[in-house]
Design an enzyme around this catalytic site. Structure first.
Site, PDB file in Angstrom:
ATOM      1  N   HIS A   1       4.604   2.796  -1.041  1.00  0.00           N
ATOM      2  CA  HIS A   1       3.531   1.854  -0.669  1.00  0.00           C
ATOM      3  C   HIS A   1       3.021   2.159   0.746  1.00  0.00           C
ATOM      4  CE1 HIS A   1       1.582  -2.181  -0.201  1.00  0.00           C
ATOM      5  NE2 HIS A   1       1.955  -2.003   1.051  1.00  0.00           N
ATOM      6  N   GLU A   2       3.962   2.350   1.692  1.00  0.00           N
ATOM      7  CA  GLU A   2       3.545   2.632   3.075  1.00  0.00           C
ATOM      8  C   GLU A   2       2.854   3.998   3.164  1.00  0.00           C
ATOM      9  OE1 GLU A   2       3.395   0.231   4.997  1.00  0.00           O
ATOM     10  OE2 GLU A   2       4.740  -1.095   3.889  1.00  0.00           O
TER      11      GLU A   2
ATOM     12  N   HIS B   1      -5.801   5.802   4.710  1.00  0.00           N
ATOM     13  CA  HIS B   1      -6.302   6.205   6.021  1.00  0.00           C
ATOM     14  C   HIS B   1      -6.972   7.574   5.932  1.00  0.00           C
ATOM     15  CE1 HIS B   1      -5.373   6.966  10.552  1.00  0.00           C
ATOM     16  NE2 HIS B   1      -6.609   6.527  10.381  1.00  0.00           N
TER      17      HIS B   1
ATOM     18  N   HIS C   1      -0.658   3.626   2.305  1.00  0.00           N
ATOM     19  CA  HIS C   1      -1.551   3.231   3.412  1.00  0.00           C
ATOM     20  C   HIS C   1      -2.028   4.462   4.179  1.00  0.00           C
ATOM     21  CE1 HIS C   1      -1.401  -1.041   2.995  1.00  0.00           C
ATOM     22  NE2 HIS C   1      -0.092  -1.142   3.213  1.00  0.00           N
TER      23      HIS C   1
HETATM   24 ZN   LIG Z   1       1.184  -2.647   2.859  1.00  0.00          ZN
END
Ligand SMILES: [Zn+2]
Length: 205
Positions: free
Chosen positions: A95-96, A103, A99
């Site tokens: 999940h991270e 980006h 991100h």
């Molecule tokens: Zn998140």
């Protein structure tokens, strides 16, 4: 006094909700991943598969403190996630990394969210100071300072938190769906563990 009661109840509800989510999350850390990869390795592989070669991954203190910092291009993973070989750790790691992929793809909602983070931190600080100040006055002087203005500031801060939560929703949802699709097709989760990974993300995000 009514207002105090409402704030008190609100505060307790937030605490209960937080601890419930944490215990739910802990449940999914008991389910191991098939290939035994730690969360950091899952995040690294996801980053590479999305063409993100310049993103760092570092372990940080705390529970559920995982986040991606676009300024430093760093995926911060809590110790449990970084070293964890379970579906919850894999899901949060991916999940991270999701991100970071947002980006890299210049996903617009992420930019808006990043811009609002400092404002959210300021609101949190103001709220803490007001609460401490109000309790201090209540116990020392037996009265509340500026009964009219303090609640207004509190409401404004909570209003901002709500707005922030709404802006975060599409960003979080998108990162989770990227993560879940990827861990499924790379075989990190199987038929049984995939639904657990889904639920772990829902309780962590
Ligand atoms: Zn998140």
């Amino acid at each position: 006094m009514m207002l105090w009661l409402i704030f008190g109840i609100f505060f307790i509800l937030i605490l209960i909700a937080g601890s419930r989510l944490k215990s739910k999350f802990r449940e999914y850390t008991a389910i191991p991943t098939a290939n035994g990869m730690i969360g950091a390795e899952v995040a690294r592989k996801m980053l590479y598969d999305h063409g993100c070669y310049d993103v760092n991954i570092t372990p940080v203190q705390g529970t559920l403190t995982d986040q991606y910092n676009p300024q430093t291009k760093t995926v911060n993973l809590s110790q449990d996630v970084y070293y964890g070989t379970n579906v919850a750790a894999a899901a949060v790691g991916a999940h991270e990394a999701g991100h970071a992929a947002q980006h890299a793809n210049a996903y617009a909602w992420l930019g808006l969210r990043s811009a609002l983070v400092p404002l959210q931190n300021i609101s949190a600080t103001i709220l803490n100071m007001i609460f401490i100040g109000m309790f201090f006055c209540l116990f020392l002087l037996g009265s509340l300072f500026s009964m009219q203005t303090a609640p207004l500031i509190i409401v404004a801060c909570y209003g901002f938190f709500t707005l922030f939560a709404f802006i975060k929703l599409p960003v979080e949802f998108d990162a989770s769906s990227r993560a879940l699709a990827w861990i499924q097709c790379t075989g990190i989760t199987d038929y049984y563990s995939h639904s657990k990974a889904e639920k772990a993300l829902r309780s962590a995000a």
